[in-house]
Design an enzyme around this catalytic site. Structure first.
Site, short mmCIF file in Angstrom:
data_model
loop_
_atom_site.label_atom_id
_atom_site.label_comp_id
_atom_site.label_asym_id
_atom_site.label_seq_id
_atom_site.Cartn_x
_atom_site.Cartn_y
_atom_site.Cartn_z
CB SER A 250 -0.90 -0.01 1.23
OG SER A 250 -0.12 0.28 2.37
CE LYS A 251 -1.18 5.86 -3.31
NZ LYS A 251 -0.29 5.60 -4.45
NE ARG A 252 0.59 0.66 6.08
CZ ARG A 252 1.32 -0.37 6.45
NH1 ARG A 252 2.44 -0.20 7.13
NH2 ARG A 252 0.94 -1.60 6.15
#
Ligand code: GLU
Length: 499
Positions: A250-252
């Site tokens: 994910s974006k993280r």
């Protein structure tokens, strides 16, 4: 074999979904099958045409072209669910008539209260079946009164649904855990589980290959196939792509969309090759395989069921390989947008592109991505003697014994453009003769004076590159480049003024 990729146009194409598309594509291409693209845009609130356009664009960029789908069409179209509403309506009516489905008038508040009640009592929060047995009269009256019900599927009680997943083996779900799913929403739009079955059946899909986040939808879909009298396809659920911490990518974790990787200057063939190896092995140690070869070797049996971890280092390694292998003209074209962005060129004129092509050998070996290229040759475009001599690393070079003598000698020895290696070496030889210095004592100050840096590409290449750039006419639309002669002179002056 007919396979499909069915993205929902609710955002950018995630690399995990790109991998799903790729596996479908590889299978179709390796097995003489058909690859179909279907846009699942029935979620009216979240679907956008903009997202559809970007997904199609990313798929094309990756080289994952489709045999049937939006804009190429085909015998089983339309390929956008929003254009197939009449089909879903007709099959919904069929299910209603066969009592496989029923109208449900429960309000969102009621459903919510039921849900909370179930959770409070330790029951799974599934639809309570309130409207299952409404009498035909009551249904008619409520419809006539203008209520807008949903249509639910009547999941048969007490059956086990088993299917042989081509990646995970036998999978069984009890129908007891499945609440009656909504098939058609109150606004008339089909729900995913319904539309997907109608479409996969009508499009004669033989293998559904998708992310494992859909595995729990599969029993609902199989029950629908049965109710509709369709032959179900085979299923293969791919494990998700994880970040280094083993949570879904994910974006993280940084870049997650194909568009971002593209923007950062990865080549499509590198991304394709890398994605293919997440969770699949070609059966040998070979890793650098072009898409055609991947397709030739791809088998679902060799897809692992444990999650694949996305490894940016490995992707970078592959990208370096494909950058080195790419034809210079293509690499120049790809890299040129970063030069435009950096302001190093103003336009892609023929002369500018030729010049950029000549710079690539200085950089490609030392970068992971195309977007890093302009920075490696920044010294060519952004030379500032005063700024350079104020730098600590450059100042340290200038402190070396004899460095200032080299600077002075260099300024007077460069009398014209140094357009090739020999011209540069001749100057270096004269400076050496005048100062009696050699090796690092000679070349470190020369580098500092001509590039303003203490490291960088070989001077044999860098110096002629500077003077080739300085010789360009303004019509080339390349940012103005200071010649080596001017660099040496201004650098010597800057050194002098700092004494
Ligand atoms: N539209 C669904 C998704 O994007 C497709 C699922 C499927 O392949 O059945 O997740």
């Amino acid at each position: 074999m007919r396979v499909r990729f069915a993205p929902s146009p609710t955002g950018q194409l995630h690399v995990g979904n790109a991998r799903t598309a790729l596996f479908n594509w590889l299978l179709a291409h390796g097995k003489d099958g058909t690859f179909i693209l279907r846009i699942e845009d029935t979620d009216v609130e979240r679907s956008t045409r903009e997202s559809e356009v970007s997904i199609l664009d990313d798929l094309r960029w990756l080289g994952l072209d489709w045999d049937e789908g939006p804009d190429v069409e085909g015998p089983n179209g339309p390929y956008r669910q929003s254009e197939r509403l009449h089909l879903y309506a007709s099959y919904a009516n069929e299910l209603l008539a066969g009592r496989h489905a029923y109208y449900c008038f429960c309000s969102p508040q009621k459903l919510d209260a039921d849900r909370r009640d179930a959770l409070a009592n330790g029951r799974p929060p599934r639809y309570a079946g309130t409207c299952r047995e409404l009498s035909p009269d009551e249904v008619r009256t409520r419809l006539e009164e203008g209520e807008h019900p949903v249509i639910r599927f009547k999941v048969p009680a007490g059956v086990d649904v088993t299917f042989n997943d081509l990646v995970r083996g036998d999978v069984t779900f009890s129908s007891e855990v499945i609440g009656d799913p909504v098939l058609v929403r109150s606004d008339g739009h089909p729900a995913y589980n319904f539309a997907v079955v109608v479409d996969d059946a009508l499009m004669e899909i033989t293998h559904v290959i998708r992310g494992e986040d859909h595995i729990s939808n599969t029993p609902r879909q199989l029950l629908l196939y049965e109710a509709l009298g369709f032959q179900p396809p085979q299923f293969a659920h791919l494990s998700l792509v994880m970040g280094p911490d083993h949570t879904p990518l994910s974006k993280r974790h940084g870049a997650t969309s194909v568009a971002e990787f593209r923007e950062r200057g990865y080549l499509p063939e590198a991304l394709v090759n890398y994605l293919a190896l997440i969770g699949w092995s070609p059966g040998s140690d070979e890793e650098l395989l072009p898409i055609g070869e991947l397709a030739r070797r791809f088998e679902l049996e060799n897809v692992g069921h444990s999650a694949g971890v996305f490894d940016p280092e490995k992707l970078a390694w592959m990208n370096r390989h494909y950058m080195k292998a790419a034809a210079p003209a293509r690499l120049t074209a790809e890299a040129s947008r970063y030069f435009l962005k950096a302001g190093f060129i103003e336009q892609r004129t023929e002369a500018a592109m030729e010049y950029l092509a000549s710079l690539l050998p200085l950089t490609v070996a030392s970068v992971d991505r195309l977007d890093e290229i302009p920075d490696r040759v920044r010294f060519i475009f952004a030379f500032d003697a005063a700024h350079a001599v104020a730098r600590h690393d450059v100042a340290a070079v200038l402190e070396e014994p004899g460095a200032r003598d080299v600077i002075i000698a260099l300024a007077s020895e460069i009398t014209g453009p140094l357009l090739d290696r020999d011209a540069f070496r001749a100057v270096a030889a004269r400076v050496k003769e005048r100062t009696g210095l050699k090796g690092k004592s000679l070349f470190h100050p020369i580098r500092a004076a001509l590039t303003g840096e203490t490291g960088g590409p070989e001077l044999d290449l860098a110096v002629p590159a500077i003077d080739r750039g300085a010789a360009l006419s303004p019509a080339a639309k390349v940012a103005r480049i200071l010649s080596c002669r001017d660099r040496a002179a201004t650098f010597a002056a800057a050194v002098n003024s700092r004494k």
